[in-house]
Design an enzyme around this catalytic site. Structure first.
Site, PDB file in Angstrom:
ATOM      1  N   SER A  74       0.836  -1.192   0.000  1.00  0.00           N
ATOM      2  CA  SER A  74       0.000   0.000   0.000  1.00  0.00           C
ATOM      3  C   SER A  74       0.883   1.258   0.000  1.00  0.00           C
ATOM      4  O   SER A  74       1.781   1.384  -0.823  1.00  0.00           O
ATOM      5  CB  SER A  74      -0.935  -0.040   1.217  1.00  0.00           C
ATOM      6  OG  SER A  74      -1.900   0.971   1.172  1.00  0.00           O
TER       7      SER A  74
ATOM      8  N   ASP B 249      -8.153  -4.239  -7.249  1.00  0.00           N
ATOM      9  CA  ASP B 249      -7.760  -3.284  -6.217  1.00  0.00           C
ATOM     10  C   ASP B 249      -7.667  -1.884  -6.824  1.00  0.00           C
ATOM     11  O   ASP B 249      -7.100  -1.697  -7.907  1.00  0.00           O
ATOM     12  CB  ASP B 249      -6.412  -3.716  -5.633  1.00  0.00           C
ATOM     13  CG  ASP B 249      -5.964  -2.846  -4.480  1.00  0.00           C
ATOM     14  OD1 ASP B 249      -6.776  -2.047  -3.982  1.00  0.00           O
ATOM     15  OD2 ASP B 249      -4.788  -2.978  -4.074  1.00  0.00           O
TER      16      ASP B 249
ATOM     17  N   HIS C  88      -7.667  -5.195  -1.364  1.00  0.00           N
ATOM     18  CA  HIS C  88      -6.384  -4.523  -1.088  1.00  0.00           C
ATOM     19  C   HIS C  88      -5.552  -5.257  -0.036  1.00  0.00           C
ATOM     20  O   HIS C  88      -4.366  -4.968   0.118  1.00  0.00           O
ATOM     21  CB  HIS C  88      -6.673  -3.095  -0.620  1.00  0.00           C
ATOM     22  CG  HIS C  88      -5.465  -2.241  -0.445  1.00  0.00           C
ATOM     23  ND1 HIS C  88      -4.584  -1.967  -1.478  1.00  0.00           N
ATOM     24  CD2 HIS C  88      -4.966  -1.596   0.642  1.00  0.00           C
ATOM     25  CE1 HIS C  88      -3.610  -1.180  -1.031  1.00  0.00           C
ATOM     26  NE2 HIS C  88      -3.816  -0.947   0.252  1.00  0.00           N
TER      27      HIS C  88
END
Length: 513
Positions: A307, A370, A426
């Site tokens: 991320s 995602d 995610h």
């Protein structure tokens, strides 16, 4: 017969089934095709035909189904054992192929079909990134919220990862006085460990035993991403600024990165004990110190993150090479590689060209569903026509991904349920699960390492319900509360976290910082 079929399906749905090395529950319809109950089934080598059983009792039919289910389970277990054996056979080749695994040839021919050694290494480094989440205290009712739960020397032991064979050499901190409120976590209590700092990762180096096994000394830098929510994407200013504007050496003023990432990497608070040095200063001084510590050994630098941590991984890897820290005194070059998981775009086309020219190898693992890898630069990005990108390259919102992409699809996993939950798509553990089962485009999803599928639901609700794994199951016992000597429940004191090594000023001086 239709009612009997429904009864059998209901019965079978809750029957235990061993699948790919883990004990879970398998729905009956995955074993039996719809035509099974409407046509005669040919006799197999292990089971008798059911064509003559239609008049038998319900119990007899159930027994036949049980036999066929067990036989299928045996087949799948044998297949799992074969793939596990294959993984063990390939394991020693990591030593001879580590430069290839680290992207020496940009992973050509290694992603489709999936190279088993590369898969193992991706999962290993992905788990080191996952450790940042597992060790992070994000409970707002904890006075240590925003810190690491474990002392540096007990980090891997505290997570049950001692067998990884790495030693943490320093923790990384960032100041929360920047415009990324959804990334930082703050305690609600007045008495806290730090008012302005957040723990954001660590630097580790392989110990002597692991180094002997790998035949190289591996420096690993792991960056923490966002804990659960995705609101941090809205925090991004979506504005590119020259990387050289923050004193990062770069000969091209048109090399630009997202402003928020740059702030997180370079900002500091001199009044705060933990973030009086920027994340950049912490990284560069530690890498310099470690490379000087092992002058006669073959070395590698591996940077990983998920991320927002993926963006920091790419930015720091670029900085290390641009600064020249990966060049030893004997002029030998330490290879540097980034294993990125579900990362956003970091900079513009010029940044992409510059980082690739410097020889930084980046492999990005993404889930096609995602949204984070699609941000920022939703309009102008690497998928836009080259002529358009050329015209718009100086605009402050024209982005481009770097490196090589490994695209996974969570819809290919039979273990995961259909969902529109963006957090599930995610989730890092879900990415590691998809890696474990990925063998190439169009190939069947089979768990190669047999990773426990329960890990997927550690911080989300993604597994199908019949596996009976509760969502968001990872939590501290009694939320960290313990009984004192008087039998009262209290929050225990933790050892004071390490801040910065005593020789950091020495290394900063030599770096010109």
């Amino acid at each position: 017969m239709a009612s009997l079929t429904n009864s059998i399906l209901t019965f079978q749905t809750c029957t235990p089934h061993q699948h790919e090395g883990t004990t879970n529950f398998k729905p009956a319809d995955s074993f039996l095709p719809p035509s099974y109950f409407h046509t005669r089934v040919k006799s197999s080598t292990r089971t008798r035909s059911l064509s003559s059983k239609t008049s038998q009792s319900f119990t007899s039919i159930i027994n036949e189904f049980e036999k066929e289910k067990i036989n299928k389970s045996i087949d799948q277990l044998e297949e799992s054992e074969n793939t596990s054996t294959t993984a063990k056979i390939y394991e020693p080749e990591v030593v001879d192929r580590w430069l290839e695994i680290h992207g020496q040839d940009d992973w050509v021919g290694m992603l489709d079909p999936m190279d088993p050694i590369l898969r193992n290494e991706l999962i290993r480094y992905g788990e080191m990134a996952q450790a940042c989440y597992d060790a992070f205290d994000f409970d707002p009712y904890s006075k240590y919220c925003g810190s690491c739960k474990f002392p540096r020397r007990k980090f891997f032991d505290g997570l049950g990862m001692a067998e990884y064979g790495y030693d943490i050499t320093r923790y990384l901190y960032a100041t929360s006085n920047i415009n990324l409120p959804n990334f930082f976590k703050q305690s609600r209590w007045p008495k806290v460990w730090s008012k302005n700092a957040n723990w954001i990762g660590y630097v580790a180096v392989s110990n002597d035993e692991t180094t002997k096994r790998l035949r190289r000394r591996d420096i690993t830098i792991a960056w923490r991403g966002t804990v659960t929510r995705l609101e941090w994407i809205a925090d991004l200013m979506d504005y590119l600024r020259p990387i050289s504007s923050d004193n990062i050496p770069c000969p091209d003023p048109n090399v630009k990165v997202e402003s928020g990432f740059l702030d997180l990497y370079t900002d500091k608070d001199e009044k705060c004990r933990y973030c009086k040095f920027s994340a950049r200063e912490q990284i560069l001084t530690e890498v310099k110190r470690l490379i000087e510590m092992y002058p006669d050994e073959e070395m590698s630098i591996t940077v990983t993150g998920h991320s927002l941590g993926s963006a920091l991984a790419i930015l720091s890897a670029y900085d290390i090479v641009e600064t020249g820290l990966n060049v030893k005194e004997d002029t030998s070059v330490v290879p540097i590689c980034v294993f990125s998981f579900s990362g956003p775009r970091v900079g513009n086309v010029r940044f992409k060209e510059r980082i690739e020219k410097l020889g930084v190898k980046v492999l990005r693992v993404v889930n096609v569903h995602d949204i984070v890898p699609k941000s920022p630069g939703l309009v102008l990005n690497e998928h836009s026509p080259s002529m358009v990108m050329k015209i718009c390259e100086k605009l402050p919102w024209s982005y481009s991904h770097v490196g090589v992409e490994l695209a996974l699809d969570h819809k290919n996993s039979p273990f995961l349920k259909p969902t529109s939950d963006l957090v599930c798509a995610h989730n890092l553990e879900a990415h590691l699960h998809l890696l474990d089962g990925y063998h190439g485009k169009g190939r069947r999803f089979v768990l190669e390492k047999g990773r426990d599928i329960a890990l997927v639901n550690k911080a989300c609700d993604f597994l199908k319900d019949h596996y009976c794994v509760p969502p968001n199951w990872r939590q501290d016992e009694n939320k960290g509360m313990i009984r004192d000597n008087d039998g009262r429940w209290i929050q225990p004191e933790r050892p004071r976290l390490d801040d910065h090594p005593h020789d950091i000023h020495h290394h900063l001086k030599h770096l010109g910082l």
